[in-house]
Design a protein around this motif. Structure first.
Motif, mmCIF file in Angstrom:
data_model
loop_
_atom_site.group_PDB
_atom_site.id
_atom_site.type_symbol
_atom_site.label_atom_id
_atom_site.label_comp_id
_atom_site.label_asym_id
_atom_site.label_seq_id
_atom_site.Cartn_x
_atom_site.Cartn_y
_atom_site.Cartn_z
ATOM 1 N N LYS A 220 -20.174 7.960 -36.274
ATOM 2 C CA LYS A 220 -20.607 8.999 -35.342
ATOM 3 C C LYS A 220 -20.098 10.382 -35.730
ATOM 4 O O LYS A 220 -20.594 11.404 -35.225
ATOM 5 N N LYS A 221 -19.121 10.440 -36.614
ATOM 6 C CA LYS A 221 -18.601 11.725 -37.067
ATOM 7 C C LYS A 221 -19.470 12.340 -38.157
ATOM 8 O O LYS A 221 -19.240 13.480 -38.562
ATOM 9 N N ARG B 203 -23.166 13.529 -39.698
ATOM 10 C CA ARG B 203 -24.508 13.962 -39.344
ATOM 11 C C ARG B 203 -25.393 13.955 -40.590
ATOM 12 O O ARG B 203 -24.907 14.149 -41.703
ATOM 13 N N LEU B 204 -26.685 13.741 -40.362
ATOM 14 C CA LEU B 204 -27.652 13.758 -41.451
ATOM 15 C C LEU B 204 -28.419 15.072 -41.436
ATOM 16 O O LEU B 204 -28.793 15.573 -40.373
ATOM 17 N N ARG B 205 -28.675 15.619 -42.606
ATOM 18 C CA ARG B 205 -29.454 16.847 -42.713
ATOM 19 C C ARG B 205 -30.934 16.488 -42.801
ATOM 20 O O ARG B 205 -31.345 15.767 -43.715
ATOM 21 N N ASN C 154 -29.631 4.693 -38.956
ATOM 22 C CA ASN C 154 -28.934 5.913 -39.365
ATOM 23 C C ASN C 154 -27.644 5.574 -40.099
ATOM 24 O O ASN C 154 -27.290 6.205 -41.104
ATOM 25 N N LYS D 130 -26.468 6.680 -43.894
ATOM 26 C CA LYS D 130 -25.201 7.379 -44.123
ATOM 27 C C LYS D 130 -24.361 6.662 -45.172
ATOM 28 O O LYS D 130 -23.766 7.293 -46.051
ATOM 29 N N SER E 73 -35.150 7.091 -40.553
ATOM 30 C CA SER E 73 -34.113 7.978 -41.080
ATOM 31 C C SER E 73 -34.479 8.487 -42.469
ATOM 32 O O SER E 73 -34.276 9.676 -42.777
ATOM 33 N N THR F 167 -35.319 12.520 -43.349
ATOM 34 C CA THR F 167 -34.489 13.208 -44.354
ATOM 35 C C THR F 167 -35.248 13.423 -45.663
ATOM 36 O O THR F 167 -34.660 13.846 -46.662
ATOM 37 N N GLN G 290 -23.493 15.724 -43.581
ATOM 38 C CA GLN G 290 -22.561 16.744 -43.102
ATOM 39 C C GLN G 290 -21.639 16.088 -42.091
ATOM 40 O O GLN G 290 -22.058 15.211 -41.324
ATOM 41 N N SER H 13 -19.105 16.075 -38.819
ATOM 42 C CA SER H 13 -18.935 16.774 -37.558
ATOM 43 C C SER H 13 -17.594 17.497 -37.530
ATOM 44 O O SER H 13 -16.598 17.010 -38.063
#
Length: 283
Positions: free
Chosen positions: A43-44, A46-48, A216, A220, A261, A265, A279, A281
């Motif tokens: 959860k920390k 993020r996807l661009r 997701n 990641k 996802s 992306t 990225q 968080s």
């Protein structure tokens, strides 16, 4: 009511299993901090998003150890599937074969290896091995799984001492002393993935298990260098809910979410997934 995400299967499975069985499947060692941190770590990240790319065709296929699989989402070794469903590992193996992914059978499977193979003769199967102090026993077991068509060994090396599974002690559950379930030993979160990938320098494929709950999460892990992810507890949730069909639904949900996802992306193939999509968080 339809089950539309993995947490739906988790809640449904909890309703259908006895407390002792649920605690046995869901519990981790001590205060379960590793289990919980495995999920929190994702959860920390993020996807661009990527826009204005032709994603009319998105191919999730990849290979592990040279074998093609339909998506980089496979089944981790967990023991005693018959606690969740009467056909146990046979149902799991059939679902994996139908999904064209790899299933790692545990040393502590509750069905015989012969029955598991017979249930899914065309499936891609690996075998998880606890190394026994008696080398002859190891040799005999390895020869057996090789003769049954298992294509790789997954050797557990992180349990020099069994974790303190408090729920099992409270419930007086002791099916065996060193069951491998998610997060039993040292932390195996996505936090360590980049270090492992850097250390092996491309010489071996790197896989990740622990904390995968959405498509997701899969993307990641791949963006940070994993070749494939392996899923444990959610497979048992699906098994507890609907047997083989429940496992299939869990895998389908993860595949569909992963496909989404990849699309958002701008990744048309697994090969296009890279660290530029990530990225972290600031929270």
């Amino acid at each position: 009511m339809p089950l539309v995400c993995l947490t739906d299967f988790q809640a449904h499975a909890r309703e259908h299993l006895s407390k002792s069985t649920w605690d046995f499947i869901e519990g981790g060692a001590d205060d379960c901090c590793t289990r919980d941190e495995n999920m929190a770590a994702f959860k920390k990240i993020r996807l661009r998003p990527r826009y204005l790319k032709d994603v009319s065709k998105v191919d999730m296929r990849t290979t592990i150890q040279g074998a093609e699989i339909s998506a980089p989402i496979c089944i981790a070794p967990t023991g005693f599937h018959r606690l969740a469903w009467p056909d146990g590992e046979m149902s799991t193996a059939r679902a994996a074969q139908a999904a064209s992914i790899c299933y790692i059978t545990s040393t502590y499977a509750s069905c015989s290896l012969e029955d598991i193979v017979a249930a899914a003769p065309r499936g891609l199967r690996w075998f998880q091995l606890y190394v026994h102090p008696n080398r002859q026993i190891n040799k005999q077991l390895i020869q057996k799984v090789e003769s049954l068509g298992f294509k790789a060994l997954v050797i557990t090396v992180d349990v020099p001492k069994v974790g303190n599974r408090r729920h099992n002690i409270t419930n007086q559950v002791n099916l065996m002393k060193n069951l491998w379930l998610k997060d039993l030993g040292s932390p195996e979160t996505i936090d360590a993935l980049t270090e492992v990938v850097a250390a092996v320098k491309g010489k071996v494929e790197v896989y990740l298990d622990g904390g995968i709950r959405t498509g997701n999460d899969v993307l990641k892990a791949l963006a940070l260098g994993a070749k494939c992810v392996f899923v444990g507890r959610p497979i048992l949730w699906g098994l507890a809910c609907k047997g083989e069909h429940g496992v299939k639904e869990v895998l389908d949900i993860l595949k569909n979410e992963f496909h989404t996802s990849m699309t958002l992306t701008g990744c048309r193939s697994v090969a296009e997934i890279n660290q530029n999509l990530i990225q972290f968080s600031r929270l």
